[in-house]
Design an enzyme around this catalytic site. Structure first.
Site, mmCIF file in Angstrom:
data_model
loop_
_atom_site.group_PDB
_atom_site.id
_atom_site.type_symbol
_atom_site.label_atom_id
_atom_site.label_comp_id
_atom_site.label_asym_id
_atom_site.label_seq_id
_atom_site.Cartn_x
_atom_site.Cartn_y
_atom_site.Cartn_z
ATOM 1 N N ARG A 1 6.281 -30.341 -10.681
ATOM 2 C CA ARG A 1 4.921 -30.766 -10.984
ATOM 3 C C ARG A 1 4.168 -30.965 -9.683
ATOM 4 N NH1 ARG A 1 5.342 -29.016 -15.288
ATOM 5 N NH2 ARG A 1 5.338 -30.077 -17.297
ATOM 6 N N HIS B 1 0.783 -21.890 -12.126
ATOM 7 C CA HIS B 1 1.618 -22.581 -13.130
ATOM 8 C C HIS B 1 2.160 -21.579 -14.162
ATOM 9 C CE1 HIS B 1 2.374 -26.707 -15.184
ATOM 10 N NE2 HIS B 1 3.294 -25.839 -15.543
HETATM 11 P P1 NDP Z 1 15.840 -31.707 -17.607
HETATM 12 O O1 NDP Z 1 15.444 -32.988 -18.241
HETATM 13 O O2 NDP Z 1 16.817 -30.841 -18.318
HETATM 14 O O3 NDP Z 1 16.428 -31.976 -16.140
HETATM 15 C C1 NDP Z 1 15.853 -32.897 -15.282
HETATM 16 C C2 NDP Z 1 16.747 -33.061 -14.069
HETATM 17 O O4 NDP Z 1 16.072 -33.898 -13.112
HETATM 18 C C3 NDP Z 1 18.071 -33.757 -14.396
HETATM 19 O O5 NDP Z 1 19.123 -33.184 -13.651
HETATM 20 C C4 NDP Z 1 17.827 -35.189 -13.943
HETATM 21 O O6 NDP Z 1 18.990 -35.897 -13.544
HETATM 22 C C5 NDP Z 1 16.941 -34.947 -12.729
HETATM 23 N N1 NDP Z 1 16.192 -36.162 -12.388
HETATM 24 C C6 NDP Z 1 15.284 -36.836 -13.144
HETATM 25 N N2 NDP Z 1 14.863 -37.934 -12.491
HETATM 26 C C7 NDP Z 1 15.502 -37.958 -11.307
HETATM 27 C C8 NDP Z 1 15.529 -38.853 -10.215
HETATM 28 N N3 NDP Z 1 14.775 -39.969 -10.222
HETATM 29 N N4 NDP Z 1 16.327 -38.587 -9.187
HETATM 30 C C9 NDP Z 1 17.113 -37.461 -9.173
HETATM 31 N N5 NDP Z 1 17.145 -36.563 -10.182
HETATM 32 C C10 NDP Z 1 16.353 -36.819 -11.230
HETATM 33 O O7 NDP Z 1 14.479 -30.911 -17.328
HETATM 34 P P2 NDP Z 1 14.251 -29.328 -17.225
HETATM 35 O O8 NDP Z 1 15.249 -28.780 -16.297
HETATM 36 O O9 NDP Z 1 14.155 -28.733 -18.572
HETATM 37 O O10 NDP Z 1 12.773 -29.287 -16.602
HETATM 38 C C11 NDP Z 1 12.510 -29.893 -15.371
HETATM 39 C C12 NDP Z 1 11.022 -29.877 -15.071
HETATM 40 O O11 NDP Z 1 10.600 -28.556 -14.731
HETATM 41 C C13 NDP Z 1 10.095 -30.258 -16.207
HETATM 42 O O12 NDP Z 1 10.048 -31.645 -16.421
HETATM 43 C C14 NDP Z 1 8.773 -29.716 -15.707
HETATM 44 O O13 NDP Z 1 8.139 -30.679 -14.893
HETATM 45 C C15 NDP Z 1 9.184 -28.517 -14.866
HETATM 46 N N6 NDP Z 1 8.808 -27.261 -15.507
HETATM 47 C C16 NDP Z 1 7.892 -26.467 -14.879
HETATM 48 C C17 NDP Z 1 7.512 -25.271 -15.431
HETATM 49 C C18 NDP Z 1 6.591 -24.353 -14.716
HETATM 50 O O14 NDP Z 1 6.169 -23.347 -15.303
HETATM 51 N N7 NDP Z 1 6.250 -24.611 -13.468
HETATM 52 C C19 NDP Z 1 8.059 -24.832 -16.714
HETATM 53 C C20 NDP Z 1 9.022 -25.726 -17.289
HETATM 54 C C21 NDP Z 1 9.378 -26.903 -16.692
HETATM 55 P P3 NDP Z 1 20.170 -36.203 -14.585
HETATM 56 O O15 NDP Z 1 20.874 -34.863 -14.784
HETATM 57 O O16 NDP Z 1 21.021 -37.184 -13.882
HETATM 58 O O17 NDP Z 1 19.526 -36.718 -15.842
HETATM 59 C C1 OXD Z 2 6.497 -27.029 -18.913
HETATM 60 C C2 OXD Z 2 5.561 -26.293 -18.072
HETATM 61 O O1 OXD Z 2 6.728 -28.218 -18.693
HETATM 62 O O2 OXD Z 2 5.182 -25.161 -18.440
HETATM 63 O O3 OXD Z 2 7.047 -26.401 -19.840
HETATM 64 O O4 OXD Z 2 5.179 -26.780 -17.013
#
Ligand code: NDP
Ligand code: OXD
Length: 309
Positions: A224, A272
């Site tokens: 983000r 994005h």
């Molecule tokens: P998940 O919930 O599957 O994974 C999130 C990961 O982040 C987990 O490994 C989690 O740790 C880790 N995490 C969360 N908080 C912390 C912290 N404080 N410190 C360290 N690690 C942390 O999410 P996704 O993989 O599905 O998606 C991740 C993000 O990607 C979305 O939230 C979105 O913001 C972004 N995204 C962007 C897109 C784009 O087009 N640019 C499209 C889709 C998503 P743990 O494993 O320990 O829970």
């Molecule tokens: C998502 C994104 O969170 O597109 O899926 O950013």
């Protein structure tokens, strides 16, 4: 049964046929023509107006049109009693991995520099490394991070990850929590951010943390925009501490036309699009959770609002 569709970036024309085909009994109401708010059971949303969800007294589920849910959790009037479901679609995960692999390879193979050399008519070989000699660090090792990590490993990269909770994943060096972050940064010549936006992760891509990377590292942010302290980026590129940055997400989207990132020679801007939501594959996943709710079965991919993801 009625579902409210509200997206600030997507059109209902892409969604209504998919939803209607799979669940004809579901009435689709498209914001702002919501009719009687008391009749709305489900809300399928991307960045809904603050207060919109609170105005639906009989709302049963909030379904995110994306994997991230910061666009929902930021609503100060969010009805806390209603479960939130995020989108986990293998199609999107694959797309994110394509983006990450593409951008890691561009940084690894110094593509920005070769493009600049071509523009200047320069024929010069730059110093080269093998993927196995290029440590990549992934911030966030969930759905997106793990898949991207596996695919980068298949290309030969030396991949480590950072997560909130400790986890052992065969073939990867893992770091966890605030105490683990410096270790991950110290070994990452390419840093990929795939974190959710939470109070803990906001502004994590900052001058102090860039200073812990090996000199000349590359950055990819597909998490983000608010993960990045924008004012820290250009000075860090100017000092050579970072060699390049690939940014898919921004604090203000669309990125304003006068923003300096557009024209910086060592910043790549994409709008994005790292992983776009795909209605044909996402609609069945979304409707499955509605069916589960109606049948009293456990929901999938429920968000922990307290944790923020
Ligand atoms: P998940 O919930 O599957 O994974 C999130 C990961 O982040 C987990 O490994 C989690 O740790 C880790 N995490 C969360 N908080 C912390 C912290 N404080 N410190 C360290 N690690 C942390 O999410 P996704 O993989 O599905 O998606 C991740 C993000 O990607 C979305 O939230 C979105 O913001 C972004 N995204 C962007 C897109 C784009 O087009 N640019 C499209 C889709 C998503 P743990 O494993 O320990 O829970
Ligand atoms: C998502 C994104 O969170 O597109 O899926 O950013």
């Amino acid at each position: 049964m009625a579902l409210l569709f509200r997206s600030s970036v997507d059109s209902e024309a892409r969604w209504a046929p998919q939803l209607a085909r799979l669940m004809p009994a579901l009435e689709i109401r498209v914001w702002p023509e919501i009719g009687d708010p008391r009749n709305i059971d489900y809300a399928l949303v991307w960045r809904p107006e603050p207060g919109l969800l609170a105005s639906l007294p009989n709302l049963k589920l909030i379904l995110s049109l994306g994997a991230g849910v910061d666009h929902i959790l930021c609503d100060p009037q969010l009805p806390r009693r209603v479960p939130i479901i995020r989108l986990v679609d293998p199609y999107m995960t694959d797309t994110m991995s394509e983006y990450v692999a593409l951008q890691v390879l561009r940084l690894h193979r110094r593509d920005l520099e070769y493009c600049a050399q071509q523009a200047a008519g320069i024929w010069r070989e730059l110093e080269h490394k093998n993927a196995a000699e290029r440590p990549v660090g992934i911030l966030g090792f969930g759905q997106m991070g793990q898949d991207a990590g596996r695919k980068l490993k298949a290309l030969g990269f030396d991949v480590a990850f950072w997560s909130r909770t400790e986890k052992a994943v065969v073939g990867f060096a893992g770091y966890a929590g605030p105490a683990g972050l410096p270790g991950l940064l110290a070994r990452s010549e390419i840093l990929v951010c795939l974190l959710p936006l939470t109070a803990e992760t906001e502004r994590i891509l900052c001058a102090r943390n860039f200073g812990l990377l090996p000199k000349g590292s590359g950055l990819i942010n597909a998490g983000r925009g608010a993960h990045l302290v924008e004012d820290d980026l250009v000075p860090t590129l100017s000092s050579g501490q970072l060699s390049a940055a690939v940014l898919d997400v921004f604090r203000d989207e669309p990125l304003p036309p006068a923003h300096p990132f557009w024209r910086h020679p060592r910043i790549v801007v994409t709008p994005h699009v790292a992983a776009l939501t795909n209605p044909p594959t996402a609609a069945p996943i979304i409707l499955d959770n509605i069916r589960r709710f109606e049948a009293g079965l456990p929901l999938q991919n429920r968000v922990n609002a307290q944790r923020g993801y």
